[in-house]
Design a protein around this motif. Structure first.
Motif, PDB file in Angstrom:
ATOM      1  N   ILE A  84      -7.667   3.968   4.943  1.00 52.82           N
ATOM      2  CA  ILE A  84      -9.085   4.292   4.614  1.00 52.82           C
ATOM      3  C   ILE A  84      -9.747   3.588   5.154  1.00 52.82           C
ATOM      4  N   GLY A  85      -9.642   3.240   6.333  1.00 55.97           N
ATOM      5  CA  GLY A  85     -11.301   2.960   7.434  1.00 55.97           C
ATOM      6  C   GLY A  85     -11.211   1.429   6.991  1.00 55.97           C
ATOM      7  N   ALA A  86      -9.881   0.908   6.671  1.00 52.20           N
ATOM      8  CA  ALA A  86      -9.988  -0.248   5.843  1.00 52.20           C
ATOM      9  C   ALA A  86      -9.032  -1.860   7.501  1.00 52.20           C
ATOM     10  N   LYS A  87      -9.633  -3.023   7.051  1.00 52.55           N
ATOM     11  CA  LYS A  87      -8.473  -3.509   8.053  1.00 52.55           C
ATOM     12  C   LYS A  87      -8.023  -3.964   7.434  1.00 52.55           C
ATOM     13  N   VAL A  88      -6.865  -4.636   7.744  1.00 51.55           N
ATOM     14  CA  VAL A  88      -5.323  -5.093   6.750  1.00 51.55           C
ATOM     15  C   VAL A  88      -6.169  -6.586   6.024  1.00 51.55           C
ATOM     16  N   SER A  89      -6.999  -7.124   6.666  1.00 52.58           N
ATOM     17  CA  SER A  89      -7.098  -7.861   5.651  1.00 52.58           C
ATOM     18  C   SER A  89      -8.070  -8.021   4.504  1.00 52.58           C
ATOM     19  N   ALA A  90      -8.530  -6.976   3.821  1.00 53.49           N
ATOM     20  CA  ALA A  90      -9.153  -6.286   3.302  1.00 53.49           C
ATOM     21  C   ALA A  90      -8.522  -5.836   1.410  1.00 53.49           C
ATOM     22  N   PHE A  91      -7.303  -6.161   2.223  1.00 57.80           N
ATOM     23  CA  PHE A  91      -6.152  -5.559   1.228  1.00 57.80           C
ATOM     24  C   PHE A  91      -5.517  -7.253   0.253  1.00 57.80           C
ATOM     25  N   ARG A  92      -6.236  -8.463   1.196  1.00 58.73           N
ATOM     26  CA  ARG A  92      -6.099  -9.521   0.311  1.00 58.73           C
ATOM     27  C   ARG A  92      -7.141  -9.228  -1.380  1.00 58.73           C
ATOM     28  N   GLY A  93      -6.010  -9.586  -1.932  1.00 59.19           N
ATOM     29  CA  GLY A  93      -7.150 -10.013  -3.101  1.00 59.19           C
ATOM     30  C   GLY A  93      -7.570  -8.701  -3.932  1.00 59.19           C
ATOM     31  N   ASP A  94      -7.119  -7.703  -3.365  1.00 60.35           N
ATOM     32  CA  ASP A  94      -8.003  -6.500  -3.388  1.00 60.35           C
ATOM     33  C   ASP A  94      -7.134  -5.415  -3.809  1.00 60.35           C
ATOM     34  N   GLY A  95      -6.509  -5.148  -5.361  1.00 59.31           N
ATOM     35  CA  GLY A  95      -5.244  -4.354  -5.576  1.00 59.31           C
ATOM     36  C   GLY A  95      -5.850  -3.187  -5.632  1.00 59.31           C
ATOM     37  N   LYS A  96      -7.135  -2.859  -6.539  1.00 56.78           N
ATOM     38  CA  LYS A  96      -8.099  -1.798  -5.770  1.00 56.78           C
ATOM     39  C   LYS A  96      -7.900  -1.221  -4.041  1.00 56.78           C
ATOM     40  N   ALA A  97      -8.046  -1.153  -3.164  1.00 55.52           N
ATOM     41  CA  ALA A  97      -7.855  -1.175  -2.001  1.00 55.52           C
ATOM     42  C   ALA A  97      -6.211  -0.545  -1.314  1.00 55.52           C
ATOM     43  N   ILE A  98      -5.794  -1.748  -2.193  1.00 56.83           N
ATOM     44  CA  ILE A  98      -3.950  -1.291  -1.646  1.00 56.83           C
ATOM     45  C   ILE A  98      -4.011   0.122  -2.055  1.00 56.83           C
ATOM     46  N   ALA A  99      -4.328   0.305  -2.948  1.00 57.83           N
ATOM     47  CA  ALA A  99      -3.604   1.452  -4.644  1.00 57.83           C
ATOM     48  C   ALA A  99      -4.403   2.455  -3.287  1.00 57.83           C
TER      49      ALA A  99
END
Lengths: 218, 355
Positions: free
Chosen positions: B39-54
């Motif tokens: 999704i063109g994100a950095k791994v750190s975007a997953f921190r505290g963001d369930g929507k991004a992980i999903a």
């Protein structure tokens, strides 16, 4: 039976293998009190015990917890005996700079290698963990080290190992140091690709690798 | 469902479990933080963001079409919810900065985490819920559950923990018990959002502790978790990294239905030792082959794994030996899936010998 160097060295070796830090310390004090040769007690006692522990680790009788407690005993004995070494007996040892590369804090593997290198008679400069590439190079130059040993458990930090080799090459220093790499994701193929001098899959294998690289003509 | 497959992952796993015919072996390249790149994100975007992980996990599944989605970012989520400090680099997997406590005198201060409130556990549960709601009808969705011994190592520090395992075993049990309470609460929550807990217990590896210590400090707590999940009618996978051959039998005694093995273990030996009791999963090398290899070397390794384990009595799932490195080339993940599609079903071992 009067304690001789032979019996004390054997007891020291056994105490290290048996992970008995207290007993190791007491025996080391006995060596000093009796005026026996501390260098011989280190080599034939403490180091011999640590080598036996390393063999038990290789044959899967000992695991990391046992090896760490053996090393605690070895270091407790060294702490007692080292101040009594006459300066003349300090043979010049090869230096090794070791550390976990930047981006990783898993350091048990590195610590095991350090312990076994200590026991094998090398002088180990331990930088710790999460170390940036240029600190390895700077330290190796300052200390006049022969070997730079790099460890990681994280694939994301593997590039930092390549950076160390690159920095050495850029500084025209590549021939001055042997670079060895190890850790979970590392392989011989990776070591070859980044131009490292060697790879070892276990702590005892790392010691053998260093011994081979150091005796090899530069 | 992937355009080159004929069954959905759920249909395939169900049929495979019943001994019915399938289109290909199940295959799981264990995609964790690699999903961020989808999704063109950095791994750190997953921190505290369930929507991004999903979103990332859904995108990764849709791209590759593998058979189990595993919501996972790192091993520290439970320990973090109990007070351990975790460092989040911008685009790399998180790592432990400092354990929750420094000395055994502080063990009493540790409290089991509340998965709906503490650390990043609520966001992981949110991610699981979103993935299940989007894809639960066609693919199994699991949530990573870190084993109590491993979490205990992050609570007090690994070297301290392993020294205590020989010097003060009762302190290790105290730590494992409080870590177990967190695991149990988290397992309940994972089941509540419609996911299946998937156990991972890195520090219980024989690369770290002895088989005797595994039996004393890992097995009892893992078994309680497996029993709990079984009581809820779900099957459990147990992953342990590194060397595991001395503990395969003990791993089976946890009650786990599938053992996921690292490439430091031999699938062929595992098949002979415990294959009549558990399904096996593994073990294409994640670093040497998936990260550094080429599509051709990935194909070669997949065929090698299949040759060793396709006839495992309790079944076999092609998988990577561990979670894939973040930068694993997508072409290599595609190559892994394609190699399994090429082999097809039923597996003909003589085809595997050639090329």
């Amino acid at each position: 039976m009067p304690e001789t160097l032979d019996t004390l060295a054997q007891s020291l070796s056994d105490a290290v293998v048996n992970m008995d830090e207290e007993r190791t310390r007491e025996l080391a004090i006995a060596v000093v009190d009796l005026g026996l040769n501390p260098l011989a007690a280190i080599e034939r006692g403490l180091v011999d015990g640590m080598n036996r522990a390393g063999k038990l680790f290789e044959t899967e009788e000992y695991f990391i917890p046992e090896l760490l407690l053996c090393s605690d005993a070895m270091y407790a004995g060294l702490e007692v005996l080292r101040p009594h070494l006459p300066n003349a007996s300090e043979v010049k040892k090869h230096k090794i700079v070791i550390g976990v590369v930047e981006g990783d804090t898993h350091d048990i593997g590195k610590n095991l290698v350090k312990i076994l290198l200590d026991a094998a008679g090398y002088e180990v400069v331990d930088l710790g963990r999460d170390i940036e590439p240029k600190r390895f190079v700077e330290t190796a130059i300052r200390e006049g080290a022969r070997v730079i040993a790099l460890s990681t458990l994280m694939t994301t930090t593997m590039d930092a190992m390549a950076d160390v080799v690159r920095l050495l090459a850029e500084g025209n220093l590549r021939d001055r140091f042997k670079v060895i790499v190890g850790g979970g994701p590392i392989s011989q193929a990776f070591a070859d690709r980044i131009g490292a001098d060697g790879y070892a899959a276990s702590a005892p294998a790392a010691v053998k690798l260093v011994q081979r690289l150091i005796t090899e003509p530069a | 469902m992937h355009s080159r497959d004929k069954m959905t992952p759920l249909q395939r796993l169900t049929a495979y479990g019943r001994g019915q015919s399938i289109d290909r072996l199940p295959c799981v390249p264990i995609v964790g933080n690699t999903a961020a790149r989808l999704i063109g994100a950095k791994v750190s975007a997953f921190r505290g963001d369930g929507k991004a992980i999903a979103e990332a996990q859904i995108a990764a599944y849709e791209r590759f079409g593998y058979d189990v989605i595993r919501v996972f970012t790192d091993l520290y989520t439970q320990a973090e919810a109990m007070g351990a400090k975790v460092h989040y680099p911008e685009n790399e997997t998180a790592y432990l900065e400092a354990p929750a406590i420094e000395a055994i005198e502080q063990i009493g201060l540790l409290k089991p985490a509340d998965p709906w409130k503490d650390g990043n556990l609520p966001q992981h549960l949110d991610a699981m819920k979103r993935v299940v709601s989007a894809l639960g009808k066609e693919v199994a969705v699991t949530g990573a559950l870190t084993g109590p011994f491993t979490t205990a190592s992050f609570l007090i520090g690994t070297e301290t923990l392993v020294r205590l395992s020989l010097k003060k075993p009762e302190a290790v049990h105290q730590l494992c018990e409080v870590a177990y309470q967190t695991s149990l609460a988290y397992a309940k929550a994972i089941l509540e959002v419609g996911c299946v807990p998937s156990l991972t217990d890195a520090m219980s590896s024989s690369t770290v502790i002895s088989p005797r210590q595994f039996r004393e400090f890992s097995l009892p707590y893992l078994k309680r978790l497996v029993d709990f999940i079984h009581r809820n009618g779900r099957a459990v996978t147990l992953h342990i990294c590194g060397k595991t051959h001395p503990i395969w039998t003990a791993m089976v005694e946890t009650g786990a239905d599938t053992l996921s093995l690292d490439n430091a273990a031999s699938l062929q030996d595992a098949k002979r030792a415990v294959g009549h009791e558990v399904r096996l999963m593994g073990n294409v090398p994640p670093s040497e082959v998936m990260l550094e290899g080429t599509p051709a070397s990935v194909r070669h390794e997949v065929r090698k794994c299949v040759r060793q384990a396709f006839d495992n009595p309790k079944g076999y799932v092609v998988a990577s030996g561990c979670s894939l490195p973040v930068e694993t080339p997508f072409a290599n993940i595609d190559a892994m899936m394609d190699a399994v599609r090429e082999i097809g079903w039923p597996v003909n071992p003589s085809d595997l010998e050639a090329a």
